[in-house]
Design a protein around this motif. Sequence first.
Motif, PDB file in Angstrom:
ATOM      1  N   PHE A   1       0.917  -0.914   0.026  1.00  0.00           N
ATOM      2  CA  PHE A   1      -0.085  -0.115   0.005  1.00  0.00           C
ATOM      3  C   PHE A   1       0.895   0.933   0.306  1.00  0.00           C
ATOM      4  CE2 PHE A   1       0.862  -1.537   4.613  1.00  0.00           C
ATOM      5  CZ  PHE A   1       1.016  -0.393   5.238  1.00  0.00           C
ATOM      6  N   GLY A   2      -0.019   2.515  -0.655  1.00  0.00           N
ATOM      7  CA  GLY A   2       1.455   3.672  -0.733  1.00  0.00           C
ATOM      8  C   GLY A   2       1.999   3.827  -1.359  1.00  0.00           C
ATOM      9  N   GLY A   3       2.851   5.226  -1.580  1.00  0.00           N
ATOM     10  CA  GLY A   3       3.997   4.204  -2.448  1.00  0.00           C
ATOM     11  C   GLY A   3       3.150   4.457  -4.313  1.00  0.00           C
ATOM     12  N   GLU A   4       3.849   4.170  -5.288  1.00  0.00           N
ATOM     13  CA  GLU A   4       3.956   4.124  -6.484  1.00  0.00           C
ATOM     14  C   GLU A   4       3.131   2.984  -6.955  1.00  0.00           C
ATOM     15  OE1 GLU A   4       6.524   5.380 -10.244  1.00  0.00           O
ATOM     16  OE2 GLU A   4       7.204   6.057  -8.912  1.00  0.00           O
ATOM     17  N   THR A   5       2.051   2.584  -7.428  1.00  0.00           N
ATOM     18  CA  THR A   5       2.072   1.594  -8.000  1.00  0.00           C
ATOM     19  C   THR A   5       2.144   1.010  -9.193  1.00  0.00           C
ATOM     20  OG1 THR A   5      -0.944   2.666  -7.184  1.00  0.00           O
ATOM     21  CG2 THR A   5      -0.243   0.128  -8.774  1.00  0.00           C
ATOM     22  N   CYS A   6       3.141  -0.613  -8.963  1.00  0.00           N
ATOM     23  CA  CYS A   6       3.531  -1.345  -9.556  1.00  0.00           C
ATOM     24  C   CYS A   6       2.743  -2.344  -9.937  1.00  0.00           C
ATOM     25  CB  CYS A   6       5.057  -1.168  -9.574  1.00  0.00           C
ATOM     26  SG  CYS A   6       5.537  -1.960  -8.061  1.00  0.00           S
ATOM     27  N   GLU A   7       3.094  -3.284 -10.918  1.00  0.00           N
ATOM     28  CA  GLU A   7       2.223  -4.703 -10.780  1.00  0.00           C
ATOM     29  C   GLU A   7       2.915  -5.491 -11.293  1.00  0.00           C
ATOM     30  OE1 GLU A   7      -1.228  -4.230 -13.826  1.00  0.00           O
ATOM     31  OE2 GLU A   7      -2.140  -2.722 -12.628  1.00  0.00           O
ATOM     32  N   THR A   8       4.425  -5.298 -11.652  1.00  0.00           N
ATOM     33  CA  THR A   8       5.187  -6.297 -11.707  1.00  0.00           C
ATOM     34  C   THR A   8       6.053  -6.052 -11.324  1.00  0.00           C
ATOM     35  OG1 THR A   8       6.593  -4.561 -13.748  1.00  0.00           O
ATOM     36  CG2 THR A   8       4.771  -6.177 -14.409  1.00  0.00           C
ATOM     37  N   PHE A   9       7.277  -7.415 -10.794  1.00  0.00           N
ATOM     38  CA  PHE A   9       8.977  -6.924 -10.739  1.00  0.00           C
ATOM     39  C   PHE A   9       9.490  -6.342 -11.366  1.00  0.00           C
ATOM     40  CE2 PHE A   9      13.086  -8.113  -9.612  1.00  0.00           C
ATOM     41  CZ  PHE A   9      12.860  -7.976  -8.207  1.00  0.00           C
ATOM     42  N   THR A  10       9.274  -6.335 -12.239  1.00  0.00           N
ATOM     43  CA  THR A  10      10.613  -4.928 -13.177  1.00  0.00           C
ATOM     44  C   THR A  10      10.149  -4.281 -12.603  1.00  0.00           C
ATOM     45  OG1 THR A  10      10.795  -6.842 -15.425  1.00  0.00           O
ATOM     46  CG2 THR A  10      11.433  -4.416 -14.857  1.00  0.00           C
ATOM     47  N   ASP A  11       8.941  -3.276 -13.322  1.00  0.00           N
ATOM     48  CA  ASP A  11       8.378  -2.452 -12.484  1.00  0.00           C
ATOM     49  C   ASP A  11       8.991  -1.816 -11.258  1.00  0.00           C
ATOM     50  OD1 ASP A  11       8.005  -2.201 -15.160  1.00  0.00           O
ATOM     51  OD2 ASP A  11       5.558  -2.184 -14.756  1.00  0.00           O
ATOM     52  N   CYS A  12       8.168  -2.911  -9.981  1.00  0.00           N
ATOM     53  CA  CYS A  12       8.436  -2.424  -8.291  1.00  0.00           C
ATOM     54  C   CYS A  12      10.100  -2.459  -8.846  1.00  0.00           C
ATOM     55  CB  CYS A  12       8.049  -3.649  -7.827  1.00  0.00           C
ATOM     56  SG  CYS A  12       5.904  -3.527  -7.702  1.00  0.00           S
ATOM     57  N   LYS A  13      10.860  -3.024  -8.744  1.00  0.00           N
ATOM     58  CA  LYS A  13      12.161  -3.142  -8.771  1.00  0.00           C
ATOM     59  C   LYS A  13      12.990  -1.557  -9.424  1.00  0.00           C
ATOM     60  CE  LYS A  13      16.344  -5.572 -10.093  1.00  0.00           C
ATOM     61  NZ  LYS A  13      17.415  -4.480 -10.433  1.00  0.00           N
ATOM     62  N   ALA A  14      12.353  -0.810 -10.480  1.00  0.00           N
ATOM     63  CA  ALA A  14      12.895   0.264 -10.851  1.00  0.00           C
ATOM     64  C   ALA A  14      11.678   1.310 -10.330  1.00  0.00           C
ATOM     65  CB  ALA A  14      12.070   0.816 -12.259  1.00  0.00           C
TER      66      ALA A  14
END
Length: 446
Positions: free
Chosen positions: A135-148
């Motif tokens: 929750f919170g922060g910048e939404t990401c739906e893939t590991f690649t995007d979250c890692k970035a």
Amino acid sequence: MRTGTTARGIAVTGAALLALTACGGGDEGTTPAAEGGGGDGEKQVNVYGTDGNMGNALGESFTEEGALAGMRGTTPLTELGSEFTDRLLEIDPALEDFNYAGETYDAIMISAIASMLAGSTDPAVFAPYINGVTFGGETCETFTDCKAIVDGGGNPDYDGISGPLAFAEAGEPSVASFGILQFGPDNAIASDETDFVLAGDEANAASDEGPAPAAPGATSDDPLVIGTLLPQTGDLAFLGPPEIAGADLAVQEINEAGGVLGQPVQLIQRDSGDTSTDIATQSVDALLQENVDVIVGAASSAVTRTVIDKVTGAGVVQISPANTSDEFTTYNDNGLYFRTAPPDTLQSRALADLIIEDGANTVGILARNDSYGTGLAENTVENLVSSGLAEDSIELVIYDPTAANFDAEVQQMVDLNPDAVVVIGFEESARIIDGLNAEGVGPARN
């Protein structure tokens, strides 16, 4: 984002289909179940299951066509989409069900993202970051995007395959998607009849996002080692293949994206067995000897109850993709137990809504005697009563899943003559439903 409990157009169509299929077709003069009976004047009983038995494995126990036709039930499930299921089928082409595949995939993703945020593969260090990943922060739906996002010094909000997650303080989803599944005339889940509902409220998510992230670009000499404790044998073995495929897929995608803290994630798979064996304890011992940082599992709440103290006592994170017992919401777990499956307080709400919307006035509940069965049953009773059903119109029967037969329990349902019967069980559900059918209060009609 919709919150609360929502059901989309399932009550009338589901009840009508149950009456038509279970009574042998749409002959003129038949009466839908919700209106009080079958075409021969016999009262039609709606039969419901839950995540422990609503799978194609149950149908394989029946040879008579239509034995389960129209039986419906709830399971934690989101609308996975063909892109994800196709990726799972590349891992395991033999998959027939996808139950808890998304939750298993998400459990590993959350653990990996938390480890990156902490800059460490030490469970004691990254566990406090786990809730905040959801929750919170910048939404990401893939590991690649979250890692970035992490590499850029940001705070990721992972919305997973299994839903928005949004963990509450106890380390479990505050809102979850449930599939309303239905068996067809061939005793298999009719996937085109599946509807989805949401239960819970994302406003109940925790507010503490955990410690400040480590400096971007952190690396580790120690790889993140993840063990799985998932059912390859035992009552819930039908859940094993999709869960194991979900774990394999998650680790494959993480490593294809560069791994965690500069190292590929290692995955060690072990069998959880069931509570009639000591397999889970032996598997946990083996995983701990392998110095795992995270154990994903067990699927069974009762199995987790036998090993949670050993896992968390060893300082290892445990994150289950399928535990639903509400016992774990307040369990003393040293802040190391989490789950991507929603607690039974949410599933019972979805199940009770389904039963009420189908028009039931009297309900019989048959539940296996373990933490899963009794917890889900008691929460369902509570939700039925809060929805306006009189307490004396609900009969709860707790049974021994190892009993030689279930004749007495079936007879209690016959004597009750309910509008609805709920079976909360595992593989023994087949024998119970066979008995209900024989007495004319099951999904089939003789």
